[in-house]
Motif scaffolding. Structure first.
Motif, PDB file in Angstrom:
ATOM      1  N   GLN A 120       0.841  -1.196   0.000  1.00 44.13           N
ATOM      2  CA  GLN A 120       0.000   0.000   0.000  1.00 44.13           C
ATOM      3  C   GLN A 120       0.876   1.246   0.000  1.00 44.13           C
ATOM      4  OE1 GLN A 120      -3.566   0.741   0.114  1.00 44.13           O
ATOM      5  NE2 GLN A 120      -2.531   2.659  -0.373  1.00 44.13           N
ATOM      6  N   PRO A 121       0.833   2.068  -1.063  1.00 48.06           N
ATOM      7  CA  PRO A 121       1.581   3.329  -1.017  1.00 48.06           C
ATOM      8  C   PRO A 121       0.920   4.319  -0.068  1.00 48.06           C
ATOM      9  CG  PRO A 121       0.279   3.202  -3.042  1.00 48.06           C
ATOM     10  CD  PRO A 121       0.123   1.883  -2.346  1.00 48.06           C
ATOM     11  N   VAL A 122       1.721   5.145   0.575  1.00 46.92           N
ATOM     12  CA  VAL A 122       1.206   6.184   1.461  1.00 46.92           C
ATOM     13  C   VAL A 122       1.869   7.503   1.106  1.00 46.92           C
ATOM     14  CG1 VAL A 122       0.664   4.638   3.370  1.00 46.92           C
ATOM     15  CG2 VAL A 122       2.934   5.635   3.223  1.00 46.92           C
ATOM     16  N   GLN A 123       1.175   8.604   1.355  1.00 48.31           N
ATOM     17  CA  GLN A 123       1.736   9.922   1.105  1.00 48.31           C
ATOM     18  C   GLN A 123       1.159  10.915   2.115  1.00 48.31           C
ATOM     19  OE1 GLN A 123       0.435  10.587  -2.990  1.00 48.31           O
ATOM     20  NE2 GLN A 123      -1.205  11.929  -2.300  1.00 48.31           N
ATOM     21  N   PHE A 124       1.873  12.024   2.276  1.00 49.53           N
ATOM     22  CA  PHE A 124       1.368  13.085   3.143  1.00 49.53           C
ATOM     23  C   PHE A 124       0.156  13.724   2.481  1.00 49.53           C
ATOM     24  CE2 PHE A 124       1.302  17.682   4.048  1.00 49.53           C
ATOM     25  CZ  PHE A 124       1.041  17.632   5.412  1.00 49.53           C
ATOM     26  N   GLY A 125      -0.868  13.984   3.272  1.00 54.78           N
ATOM     27  CA  GLY A 125      -2.054  14.617   2.712  1.00 54.78           C
ATOM     28  C   GLY A 125      -2.944  15.167   3.804  1.00 54.78           C
ATOM     29  N   CYS A 126      -3.705  16.186   3.470  1.00 53.04           N
ATOM     30  CA  CYS A 126      -4.600  16.822   4.432  1.00 53.04           C
ATOM     31  C   CYS A 126      -5.959  17.032   3.787  1.00 53.04           C
ATOM     32  CB  CYS A 126      -4.015  18.158   4.895  1.00 53.04           C
ATOM     33  SG  CYS A 126      -4.875  18.871   6.318  1.00 53.04           S
ATOM     34  N   THR A 127      -7.002  16.911   4.571  1.00 49.36           N
ATOM     35  CA  THR A 127      -8.367  17.052   4.058  1.00 49.36           C
ATOM     36  C   THR A 127      -9.011  18.372   4.471  1.00 49.36           C
ATOM     37  OG1 THR A 127      -9.284  15.917   5.986  1.00 49.36           O
ATOM     38  CG2 THR A 127      -8.700  14.554   4.077  1.00 49.36           C
ATOM     39  N   CYS A 128      -8.205  19.273   5.030  1.00 46.31           N
ATOM     40  CA  CYS A 128      -8.796  20.544   5.457  1.00 46.31           C
ATOM     41  C   CYS A 128      -9.293  21.331   4.242  1.00 46.31           C
ATOM     42  CB  CYS A 128      -7.789  21.360   6.258  1.00 46.31           C
ATOM     43  SG  CYS A 128      -6.481  22.138   5.273  1.00 46.31           S
ATOM     44  N   SER A 129     -10.281  22.181   4.458  1.00 46.00           N
ATOM     45  CA  SER A 129     -10.836  23.021   3.400  1.00 46.00           C
ATOM     46  C   SER A 129     -11.636  24.142   4.052  1.00 46.00           C
ATOM     47  CB  SER A 129     -11.749  22.215   2.467  1.00 46.00           C
ATOM     48  OG  SER A 129     -12.911  21.788   3.161  1.00 46.00           O
ATOM     49  N   GLU A 130     -11.969  25.156   3.270  1.00 47.09           N
ATOM     50  CA  GLU A 130     -12.788  26.243   3.801  1.00 47.09           C
ATOM     51  C   GLU A 130     -14.156  25.734   4.221  1.00 47.09           C
ATOM     52  OE1 GLU A 130     -14.892  30.253   2.092  1.00 47.09           O
ATOM     53  OE2 GLU A 130     -12.744  29.994   1.664  1.00 47.09           O
ATOM     54  N   ASP A 131     -14.709  24.810   3.460  1.00 49.82           N
ATOM     55  CA  ASP A 131     -16.020  24.263   3.815  1.00 49.82           C
ATOM     56  C   ASP A 131     -15.972  23.555   5.171  1.00 49.82           C
ATOM     57  OD1 ASP A 131     -17.256  25.216   1.569  1.00 49.82           O
ATOM     58  OD2 ASP A 131     -17.107  23.349   0.435  1.00 49.82           O
ATOM     59  N   ARG A 132     -14.896  22.821   5.431  1.00 50.83           N
ATOM     60  CA  ARG A 132     -14.781  22.120   6.708  1.00 50.83           C
ATOM     61  C   ARG A 132     -14.634  23.110   7.860  1.00 50.83           C
ATOM     62  NH1 ARG A 132     -13.949  16.601   6.541  1.00 50.83           N
ATOM     63  NH2 ARG A 132     -13.617  15.720   4.448  1.00 50.83           N
ATOM     64  N   VAL A 133     -13.905  24.201   7.625  1.00 49.76           N
ATOM     65  CA  VAL A 133     -13.778  25.224   8.653  1.00 49.76           C
ATOM     66  C   VAL A 133     -15.149  25.826   8.950  1.00 49.76           C
ATOM     67  CG1 VAL A 133     -12.764  27.459   9.239  1.00 49.76           C
ATOM     68  CG2 VAL A 133     -11.382  25.739   8.063  1.00 49.76           C
ATOM     69  N   ARG A 134     -15.887  26.150   7.901  1.00 49.55           N
ATOM     70  CA  ARG A 134     -17.224  26.712   8.094  1.00 49.55           C
ATOM     71  C   ARG A 134     -18.123  25.748   8.856  1.00 49.55           C
ATOM     72  NH1 ARG A 134     -18.271  31.251   5.441  1.00 49.55           N
ATOM     73  NH2 ARG A 134     -16.816  31.938   3.814  1.00 49.55           N
ATOM     74  N   GLN A 135     -18.022  24.477   8.532  1.00 43.86           N
ATOM     75  CA  GLN A 135     -18.847  23.478   9.206  1.00 43.86           C
ATOM     76  C   GLN A 135     -18.506  23.412  10.697  1.00 43.86           C
ATOM     77  OE1 GLN A 135     -18.510  19.550   7.556  1.00 43.86           O
ATOM     78  NE2 GLN A 135     -20.146  18.708   8.804  1.00 43.86           N
ATOM     79  N   SER A 136     -17.211  23.477  11.022  1.00 39.34           N
ATOM     80  CA  SER A 136     -16.807  23.406  12.428  1.00 39.34           C
ATOM     81  C   SER A 136     -17.272  24.634  13.213  1.00 39.34           C
ATOM     82  CB  SER A 136     -15.287  23.269  12.532  1.00 39.34           C
ATOM     83  OG  SER A 136     -14.630  24.448  12.116  1.00 39.34           O
ATOM     84  N   LEU A 137     -17.447  25.769  12.526  1.00 43.38           N
ATOM     85  CA  LEU A 137     -17.901  26.995  13.180  1.00 43.38           C
ATOM     86  C   LEU A 137     -19.420  27.151  13.168  1.00 43.38           C
ATOM     87  CD1 LEU A 137     -15.239  29.489  11.778  1.00 43.38           C
ATOM     88  CD2 LEU A 137     -15.305  28.485  14.063  1.00 43.38           C
ATOM     89  N   SER A 138     -20.109  26.223  12.542  1.00 46.13           N
ATOM     90  CA  SER A 138     -21.560  26.360  12.378  1.00 46.13           C
ATOM     91  C   SER A 138     -22.314  26.193  13.687  1.00 46.13           C
ATOM     92  CB  SER A 138     -22.075  25.342  11.357  1.00 46.13           C
ATOM     93  OG  SER A 138     -21.865  24.019  11.823  1.00 46.13           O
ATOM     94  N   ILE A 139     -21.671  25.703  14.730  1.00 50.01           N
ATOM     95  CA  ILE A 139     -22.346  25.490  16.011  1.00 50.01           C
ATOM     96  C   ILE A 139     -22.331  26.750  16.882  1.00 50.01           C
ATOM     97  CG2 ILE A 139     -21.804  23.028  16.035  1.00 50.01           C
ATOM     98  CD1 ILE A 139     -19.573  23.648  18.033  1.00 50.01           C
ATOM     99  N   TYR A 140     -21.647  27.819  16.422  1.00 42.97           N
ATOM    100  CA  TYR A 140     -21.482  29.013  17.249  1.00 42.97           C
ATOM    101  C   TYR A 140     -22.504  30.087  16.899  1.00 42.97           C
ATOM    102  CZ  TYR A 140     -17.056  26.922  18.624  1.00 42.97           C
ATOM    103  OH  TYR A 140     -16.095  26.068  19.116  1.00 42.97           O
ATOM    104  N   SER A 141     -22.865  30.871  17.918  1.00 40.68           N
ATOM    105  CA  SER A 141     -23.804  31.975  17.726  1.00 40.68           C
ATOM    106  C   SER A 141     -23.060  33.180  17.145  1.00 40.68           C
ATOM    107  CB  SER A 141     -24.426  32.373  19.064  1.00 40.68           C
ATOM    108  OG  SER A 141     -23.426  32.934  19.924  1.00 40.68           O
ATOM    109  N   ALA A 142     -23.819  34.184  16.753  1.00 42.03           N
ATOM    110  CA  ALA A 142     -23.218  35.414  16.232  1.00 42.03           C
ATOM    111  C   ALA A 142     -22.338  36.080  17.297  1.00 42.03           C
ATOM    112  CB  ALA A 142     -24.308  36.366  15.760  1.00 42.03           C
ATOM    113  N   LYS A 143     -22.761  35.989  18.563  1.00 42.29           N
ATOM    114  CA  LYS A 143     -21.957  36.552  19.650  1.00 42.29           C
ATOM    115  C   LYS A 143     -20.616  35.838  19.766  1.00 42.29           C
ATOM    116  CE  LYS A 143     -22.098  37.565  24.610  1.00 42.29           C
ATOM    117  NZ  LYS A 143     -22.922  37.464  25.856  1.00 42.29           N
ATOM    118  N   ASP A 144     -20.642  34.502  19.683  1.00 41.55           N
ATOM    119  CA  ASP A 144     -19.397  33.724  19.739  1.00 41.55           C
ATOM    120  C   ASP A 144     -18.489  34.079  18.568  1.00 41.55           C
ATOM    121  OD1 ASP A 144     -20.195  32.343  22.025  1.00 41.55           O
ATOM    122  OD2 ASP A 144     -21.248  30.823  20.847  1.00 41.55           O
ATOM    123  N   ILE A 145     -19.078  34.185  17.382  1.00 42.99           N
ATOM    124  CA  ILE A 145     -18.286  34.537  16.199  1.00 42.99           C
ATOM    125  C   ILE A 145     -17.666  35.917  16.376  1.00 42.99           C
ATOM    126  CG2 ILE A 145     -18.379  34.998  13.723  1.00 42.99           C
ATOM    127  CD1 ILE A 145     -18.574  32.034  14.414  1.00 42.99           C
ATOM    128  N   GLY A 146     -18.419  36.816  17.017  1.00 39.41           N
ATOM    129  CA  GLY A 146     -17.893  38.157  17.261  1.00 39.41           C
ATOM    130  C   GLY A 146     -16.628  38.128  18.100  1.00 39.41           C
TER     131      GLY A 146
END
Length: 333
Positions: free
Chosen positions: A268-294
């Motif tokens: 099995q070949p392996v390589q360095f890789g990351c799955t981060c993206s702007e969409d994932r960041v937005r999803q992780s922040l979707s649980i916060y209120s406007a006050k928290d985002i502030g």
């Protein structure tokens, strides 16, 4: 041996089975992957060693599990090395590489220079999380840190949480091949009693640290003899055989286990890789209120996020974040 035949085994995991016994295993070689993982941060040597060992363990464990998506490993402690985190992403299709990423969080002011790396973690736990994808319940197993290395912790984890005898022989460090610059190389062998083998169920305390189970506590009869024999042979391995590049993994298996009738499968070949993206960041922040985002918004009027695995930097409009967002992030586009 030609240089090409050496490089062919770099960044691969080779599965094998010992046909004389109910033991399976993996041989891993990491070089470019490890260079890329460690290049993301300017780690001190003690932390580099922990990240290198964790990445190598992750490659071996991830390939040994019938994984559909992601395996994560976390080591948390109360010492200067607070967290070592790794992810292994299974290949999406046959022949595609698996992806590995890793990073560490540490307190530089408390770090003891020149001290044994594992001791920098202190008291804590070793955890594996297996995520098989959407609509599947993730599995998580946790054991206390035990032994004198991360590989010893992983062995204890499989004995205690899975009652599955497991052994690792690992080596890693900076090496120099003639004509090339110095770079990281790592190599290791994983042995594991095959899951279908019958092992007794043990519920009482074991012989390990603080009564944790060890492989010898969950084996008996012929299986114990097979396991002892395979481990005795693995004890003879040398660091340069593990790390390569002059000894190919197939040659290593013949050297160590020729009497055990080793049989190899597709590497099995392996390589360095990351799955981060702007969409994932937005999803992780979707649980916060406007006050928290502030509270997260900078003086420049943006919310920033950085990926610790790959160094990616994101700058986002706070009005498009959280469950009270007022603006569609795609509106301007």
């Amino acid at each position: 041996m030609s240089l090409g035949s050496k490089i062919a085994w770099d960044d691969t995991v080779l599965p094998f089975q010992l046909d004389r016994s109910a033991v399976r295993g993996r041989v891993a070689r990491l070089d470019g992957v490890l260079d890329q993982v460690l290049a993301q941060h300017n780690y001190p040597p003690e932390i580099e060693a922990l990240v290198a060992e964790a990445a190598l363990l992750t490659a071996l464990i991830g390939q040994a599990i019938k994984l559909r998506w992601k395996l994560s490993m976390q080591i948390r402690g109360d010492g200067p090395a607070r967290l070592i985190a790794t992810d292994y992403y299974a290949p999406g299709e046959d022949g595609a590489p698996a992806l590995i990423r890793a990073y560490a969080s540490f307190d530089a002011d408390r770090l003891v220079q020149g001290a044994e790396p594992f001791g920098q973690i202190g008291q804590g736990y070793f955890a594996l999380l297996i995520d098989q994808g959407r609509d599947m319940v993730p599995y998580q197993g946790i054991t206390p840190l035990a032994g004198g290395s991360l590989s010893a912790c992983a062995e204890t984890y499989f004995a205690q949480s899975e009652q599955l005898p497991t052994r690792f022989a690992l080596t890693f460090g900076r090496t120099r091949v003639p004509g090339q610059a110095e770079h990281w190389r790592a190599g290791g062998v994983m042995l594991q009693l095959m899951p279908e083998a019958s092992t007794p169920s043990v519920t009482e305390g074991g012989s390990g640290d603080d009564g944790l189970l060890q492989a010898d506590d969950i084996l008996e009869g012929a299986e114990a003899e097979d396991w002892t024999r395979a481990n005795t042979l693995l004890d003879t391995v040398e660091d340069m055989e593990l790390i390569g590049p002059s000894v190919q993994p197939t040659e290593l298996l013949v050297r160590l286990f020729h009497e055990e009738q080793p049989r190899v499968f597709d590497a099995q070949p392996v390589q360095f890789g990351c799955t981060c993206s702007e969409d994932r960041v937005r999803q992780s922040l979707s649980i916060y209120s406007a006050k928290d985002i502030g509270h997260m918004t900078t003086d420049e009027g943006i919310v920033t996020a950085d990926c610790q695995f790959c160094g990616a930097h994101y700058e986002l409009d706070p009005a498009t974040l959280g469950f009270e967002s007022e603006k569609d992030p795609d509106a301007d586009a």
